[in-house]
Design a protein around this motif. Structure first.
Motif, short mmCIF file in Angstrom:
data_model
loop_
_atom_site.label_atom_id
_atom_site.label_comp_id
_atom_site.label_asym_id
_atom_site.label_seq_id
_atom_site.Cartn_x
_atom_site.Cartn_y
_atom_site.Cartn_z
N PHE A 230 0.82 -1.21 0.00
CA PHE A 230 0.00 0.00 0.00
C PHE A 230 0.85 1.26 0.00
CE2 PHE A 230 -1.66 3.38 2.78
CZ PHE A 230 -2.69 3.86 1.97
N VAL A 231 1.87 1.30 0.84
CA VAL A 231 2.73 2.49 0.90
C VAL A 231 3.47 2.68 -0.42
CG1 VAL A 231 4.74 3.50 2.06
CG2 VAL A 231 2.95 2.40 3.41
N TRP A 232 3.92 1.57 -1.02
CA TRP A 232 4.58 1.70 -2.33
C TRP A 232 3.62 2.29 -3.36
CZ3 TRP A 232 3.00 -0.74 -6.86
CH2 TRP A 232 3.83 -0.54 -7.96
N TRP A 233 2.39 1.78 -3.40
CA TRP A 233 1.41 2.30 -4.35
C TRP A 233 1.10 3.76 -4.04
CZ3 TRP A 233 -3.40 4.34 -3.32
CH2 TRP A 233 -4.18 4.65 -4.43
N LEU A 234 0.95 4.07 -2.78
CA LEU A 234 0.62 5.44 -2.39
C LEU A 234 1.70 6.42 -2.83
CD1 LEU A 234 -1.11 7.46 -0.66
CD2 LEU A 234 0.40 6.87 1.25
N GLU A 236 4.36 5.92 -4.97
CA GLU A 236 4.92 5.83 -6.32
C GLU A 236 3.87 5.84 -7.43
OE1 GLU A 236 8.05 6.07 -6.56
OE2 GLU A 236 8.57 5.72 -4.46
N ARG A 237 2.60 5.57 -7.11
CA ARG A 237 1.62 5.41 -8.17
C ARG A 237 0.37 6.27 -8.00
NH1 ARG A 237 5.39 3.66 -10.13
NH2 ARG A 237 5.73 1.72 -11.27
N SER A 238 0.28 7.03 -6.94
CA SER A 238 -0.93 7.81 -6.71
C SER A 238 -0.64 9.31 -6.77
CB SER A 238 -1.56 7.46 -5.35
OG SER A 238 -0.74 7.92 -4.30
N THR A 239 -1.70 10.08 -7.04
CA THR A 239 -1.57 11.54 -7.05
C THR A 239 -1.22 12.08 -5.67
OG1 THR A 239 -3.21 11.66 -8.83
CG2 THR A 239 -2.75 13.69 -7.61
N THR A 240 -1.83 11.49 -4.65
CA THR A 240 -1.53 11.91 -3.28
C THR A 240 -0.07 11.67 -2.94
OG1 THR A 240 -3.80 11.42 -2.58
CG2 THR A 240 -2.14 11.59 -0.86
N GLY A 241 0.46 10.53 -3.38
CA GLY A 241 1.86 10.24 -3.13
C GLY A 241 2.78 11.22 -3.83
N PHE A 242 2.42 11.61 -5.05
CA PHE A 242 3.22 12.61 -5.76
C PHE A 242 3.22 13.93 -4.99
CE2 PHE A 242 3.33 16.22 -8.69
CZ PHE A 242 4.59 16.03 -9.26
N GLU A 243 2.07 14.30 -4.46
CA GLU A 243 2.00 15.53 -3.67
C GLU A 243 2.84 15.42 -2.40
OE1 GLU A 243 -2.47 17.08 -4.95
OE2 GLU A 243 -2.18 15.99 -3.07
N ILE A 244 2.81 14.24 -1.76
CA ILE A 244 3.62 14.04 -0.56
C ILE A 244 5.10 14.19 -0.88
CG2 ILE A 244 4.37 12.28 1.11
CD1 ILE A 244 1.49 11.25 1.14
N ARG A 245 5.54 13.56 -1.96
CA ARG A 245 6.95 13.65 -2.34
C ARG A 245 7.33 15.06 -2.77
NH1 ARG A 245 7.83 10.92 -6.74
NH2 ARG A 245 5.72 10.18 -7.16
N ALA A 246 6.43 15.73 -3.45
CA ALA A 246 6.70 17.09 -3.90
C ALA A 246 6.82 18.04 -2.71
CB ALA A 246 5.60 17.57 -4.85
N ALA A 247 5.91 17.89 -1.74
CA ALA A 247 5.97 18.73 -0.55
C ALA A 247 7.23 18.46 0.26
CB ALA A 247 4.73 18.52 0.31
N GLY A 248 7.67 17.20 0.27
CA GLY A 248 8.89 16.87 1.00
C GLY A 248 10.14 17.37 0.31
#
Length: 387
Positions: A230-234, A236-248
């Motif tokens: 789930f964390v990998w999908w979140l 690496e593959r989700s819009t929310t995850g992209f936002e998390i990585r971008a904010a970080g």
């Protein structure tokens, strides 16, 4: 490779400590220059025996006379690794968002309180009761993660300070909860009632497959695998995850791109807390499980180490959790068989983290190239002169 070499260096340094802690080696130190062969032979014997015992206690006990006892160590490593993996995934999600979630310890405690209460205060059918307790544990941790998230988003409060303080609040809260109402059914204030028979994780290796089953490994390990996926999908593959990585990576650029950094902060801490709450279920929702003040042990703090070793990546965190679970399972046998202090295992873990935090040192020792360095041609190219 830096992580792998860090583990190698830590094991070598651990071997040095094991050698000097062994009385047989201490006896040969006085004449090391006169008879160096005796010193090195005794050192090799002490280190090899200790690491063999560590392997037997963590992976495979080749000296056992039954197959069940031979493979029991690897199942014990998985059992110890389960809460580490889940809590470390929560810490890793925070790291990817640029947040230092030091509050996994408190989030585990709140998750344990919720899961235990749902486990002993209600009686639901099988599967339904277990799922309710698992969700309750995740919600308890998520609630404790929401507090620093909303404070960070609305007031700019430092999440490190807030989560550390919430850890202490959780420690005193569970001590108080254990003296209240249904939690204190025994009247001692030390342990809650046991969870219901339908609320516990079933054994991952059923009894009908192994006569005289003594394995403690349960379906909580499967939950850890699913959480890793789930964390990998979140991320690496989700819009929310992209936002998390971008904010970080750059919160100012993320805000300029139209992302709500405050919303991302709150959501990240809620997810991190929920994962830590799941770690609590592997401690409470077991056969004969109940809530105690020490339910979180040191998993919340060890999770920071595991997340760092795993480079805050889901797969890396999962493997690092297995490694630390193996250290924990094998360290006990190493101490009992060879009288090697189990503290040396903790030293090895600490050295690994120290080296992981200093990649240039590891690269310098093994002469590894710096991946961030510019190409050699670019460094040696002559600079253009102004016309």
């Amino acid at each position: 490779m830096v992580s792998v070499f860090a583990i190698i260096i830590a094991l070598v340094l651990g071997g040095v400590l094991i050698a000097f802690a062994d009385p047989r080696v201490s006896e040969t130190v006085s004449y090391v220059f006169a008879r160096p062969a005796d010193f090195f032979a005794a050192s090799w014997e002490a280190v090899s025996e200790a690491y063999k015992a560590l392997f037997r206690g963590a992976i495979f006990d080749y000296q056992a006379d039954e197959f069940q006892r031979q493979i029991r160590p690897i199942t014990e490593s998985m059992t110890f690794a389960t809460p580490l993996i889940l809590a470390a995934l929560g810490v890793a999600v925070g790291f990817r968002a640029g947040l230092f979630n030091i509050g996994a310890q408190g989030q585990i405690i709140l998750g344990a309180i919720f899961a235990a209460y749902l486990g002993f205060a209600f009686d639901f059918p099988p599967v339904v009761h277990l799922l309710l307790c698992v969700v309750g544990g995740a919600l308890g941790g998520a609630l404790w993660g929401f507090i620093p998230g909303i404070l960070k988003a609305r007031t700019g409060a430092n999440e490190v300070i807030v989560t550390i303080m919430l850890n202490w609040i959780a420690v005193y809260l569970i001590a108080y909860v254990l003296t209240m109402g249904k939690f204190n059914a025994s009247g001692t204030g030390l342990r809650s009632p046991q969870i219901g028979p339908n609320a516990g994780y079933p054994a991952l290796i059923p009894d009908f497959l192994v006569p005289g089953n003594t394995f403690r490994l349960h379906w909580g390990f499967v939950v850890a695998i699913l959480a890793t996926i789930f964390v990998w999908w979140l991320l690496e593959r989700s819009t929310t995850g992209f936002e998390i990585r971008a904010a970080g990576a750059n919160p100012h650029a993320a805000r300029t791109a139209g992302m709500s950094v405050g919303r991302i902060t709150v959501l990240t801490m809620v997810i991190a807390g929920g994962l830590a709450g799941l770690a609590a279920t592997s401690q409470v929702l077991i056969t004969g499980g109940s809530l105690t003040a020490g339910v979180a042990a040191t998993y919340g703090f060890d999770a920071i180490t595991v997340a760092l070793l795993g480079r805050s990546k889901p797969l890396g965190t999962f493997i690092a959790g297995l490694l630390f679970g193996a250290f924990q399972a094998g360290g006990t046998l190493m101490q009992s068989v060879t009288s090697t202090p189990i503290d040396i295992v903790f030293v090895v873990q600490s050295v690994i983290v120290l080296l992981i935090a200093a990649p240039p040192l590891v690269r310098a020792i093994f002469r590894l190239p710096d991946p961030d360095a510019p190409p050699k041609a670019a460094r040696t190219a002559p600079k253009e002169t102004a016309a």
